[in-house]
Design a protein around this motif. Structure first.
Motif, PDB file in Angstrom:
ATOM      1  N   VAL A  68       0.322   0.654   2.944  1.00 38.87           N
ATOM      2  CA  VAL A  68      -0.833   1.061   3.735  1.00 38.87           C
ATOM      3  C   VAL A  68      -1.562   2.190   3.013  1.00 38.87           C
ATOM      4  O   VAL A  68      -0.949   3.201   2.658  1.00 38.87           O
ATOM      5  N   ALA A  69      -2.841   2.018   2.804  1.00 40.04           N
ATOM      6  CA  ALA A  69      -3.677   3.045   2.200  1.00 40.04           C
ATOM      7  C   ALA A  69      -4.355   3.869   3.282  1.00 40.04           C
ATOM      8  O   ALA A  69      -4.664   3.364   4.361  1.00 40.04           O
ATOM      9  N   SER A  70      -4.605   5.135   2.983  1.00 34.03           N
ATOM     10  CA  SER A  70      -5.212   6.028   3.961  1.00 34.03           C
ATOM     11  C   SER A  70      -6.708   5.802   4.124  1.00 34.03           C
ATOM     12  O   SER A  70      -7.327   6.390   5.015  1.00 34.03           O
ATOM     13  N   GLY A  71      -7.286   4.964   3.285  1.00 31.73           N
ATOM     14  CA  GLY A  71      -8.687   4.638   3.381  1.00 31.73           C
ATOM     15  C   GLY A  71      -8.988   3.357   2.627  1.00 31.73           C
ATOM     16  O   GLY A  71      -8.098   2.744   2.040  1.00 31.73           O
ATOM     17  N   SER A  72     -10.236   2.946   2.654  1.00 36.23           N
ATOM     18  CA  SER A  72     -10.637   1.736   1.946  1.00 36.23           C
ATOM     19  C   SER A  72     -10.473   1.915   0.442  1.00 36.23           C
ATOM     20  O   SER A  72     -10.762   2.981  -0.103  1.00 36.23           O
ATOM     21  N   VAL A  73      -9.992   0.870  -0.217  1.00 38.00           N
ATOM     22  CA  VAL A  73      -9.800   0.877  -1.657  1.00 38.00           C
ATOM     23  C   VAL A  73     -10.275  -0.447  -2.241  1.00 38.00           C
ATOM     24  O   VAL A  73     -10.544  -1.396  -1.498  1.00 38.00           O
ATOM     25  N   ASP A  74     -10.362  -0.498  -3.554  1.00 36.49           N
ATOM     26  CA  ASP A  74     -10.811  -1.719  -4.220  1.00 36.49           C
ATOM     27  C   ASP A  74      -9.600  -2.557  -4.623  1.00 36.49           C
ATOM     28  O   ASP A  74      -8.880  -3.040  -3.754  1.00 36.49           O
ATOM     29  N   VAL A  75      -9.371  -2.728  -5.917  1.00 39.58           N
ATOM     30  CA  VAL A  75      -8.233  -3.525  -6.359  1.00 39.58           C
ATOM     31  C   VAL A  75      -6.927  -2.841  -5.956  1.00 39.58           C
ATOM     32  O   VAL A  75      -6.773  -1.625  -6.118  1.00 39.58           O
ATOM     33  N   MET A  76      -6.001  -3.609  -5.435  1.00 40.14           N
ATOM     34  CA  MET A  76      -4.669  -3.129  -5.118  1.00 40.14           C
ATOM     35  C   MET A  76      -3.650  -4.006  -5.836  1.00 40.14           C
ATOM     36  O   MET A  76      -3.953  -5.140  -6.213  1.00 40.14           O
ATOM     37  N   GLY A  77      -2.461  -3.470  -6.004  1.00 34.83           N
ATOM     38  CA  GLY A  77      -1.445  -4.243  -6.684  1.00 34.83           C
ATOM     39  C   GLY A  77      -0.062  -3.683  -6.508  1.00 34.83           C
ATOM     40  O   GLY A  77       0.144  -2.649  -5.860  1.00 34.83           O
ATOM     41  N   TRP A  78       0.878  -4.402  -7.085  1.00 36.91           N
ATOM     42  CA  TRP A  78       2.269  -3.997  -7.092  1.00 36.91           C
ATOM     43  C   TRP A  78       2.782  -3.966  -8.521  1.00 36.91           C
ATOM     44  O   TRP A  78       2.521  -4.893  -9.304  1.00 36.91           O
ATOM     45  N   PHE A  79       3.499  -2.908  -8.850  1.00 37.02           N
ATOM     46  CA  PHE A  79       4.205  -2.771 -10.109  1.00 37.02           C
ATOM     47  C   PHE A  79       5.675  -2.562  -9.804  1.00 37.02           C
ATOM     48  O   PHE A  79       6.043  -2.238  -8.674  1.00 37.02           O
ATOM     49  N   ARG A  80       6.513  -2.745 -10.810  1.00 38.04           N
ATOM     50  CA  ARG A  80       7.926  -2.479 -10.611  1.00 38.04           C
ATOM     51  C   ARG A  80       8.528  -1.898 -11.880  1.00 38.04           C
ATOM     52  O   ARG A  80       8.026  -2.115 -12.975  1.00 38.04           O
TER      53      ARG A  80
END
Length: 112
Positions: A23-35
């Protein structure tokens, strides 16, 4: 500033499933997952644009699905057919206003 909070990590047996949320605290553009696994470099798992265009690492294609809910500023990672080599700390990532934001990470452990 944008804060990202991950949840959903845990211990699962090989072949099982987990669903991660961020969950982001505000609007964002590209999101992703890294490991990042012990002794290895951080690697990209999947990314998704606001329009839901996706990109996956070859190692997770066909097993993982990234999605997002823009109204909730949330990105998800559905992980199926988990393998021991998927064990890592998973980090949520977001891009906004020429800046990159990271979550604290959530541990995913897959046992044999």
């Amino acid at each position: 500033q944008v804060q990202l909070v991950e949840s959903g990590g845990g211990l699962v047996q090989a072949g099982g499933s987990l669903r991660l949320s961020c969950v982001a605290s505000g609007s964002v553009d590209v999101m992703g997952w890294f490991r990042q696994a012990p002794g290895k470099r951080r690697e990209l798992v999947a990314t998704i644009t606001r329009e839901s265009a996706t990109n996956y690492a070859d190692s997770v294609k066909g097993r993982f699905t990234i999605s997002r809910d823009n109204a909730k500023n949330t990105v998800y990672l559905q992980m199926n057919s988990l393998k021991p080599e998927d064990t890592a700390v998973y980090y949520c990532n977001a891009n906004y206003n020429w800046r990159i934001y990271w979550g604290q990470g959530t541990q995913v452990t897959v046992s044999s």
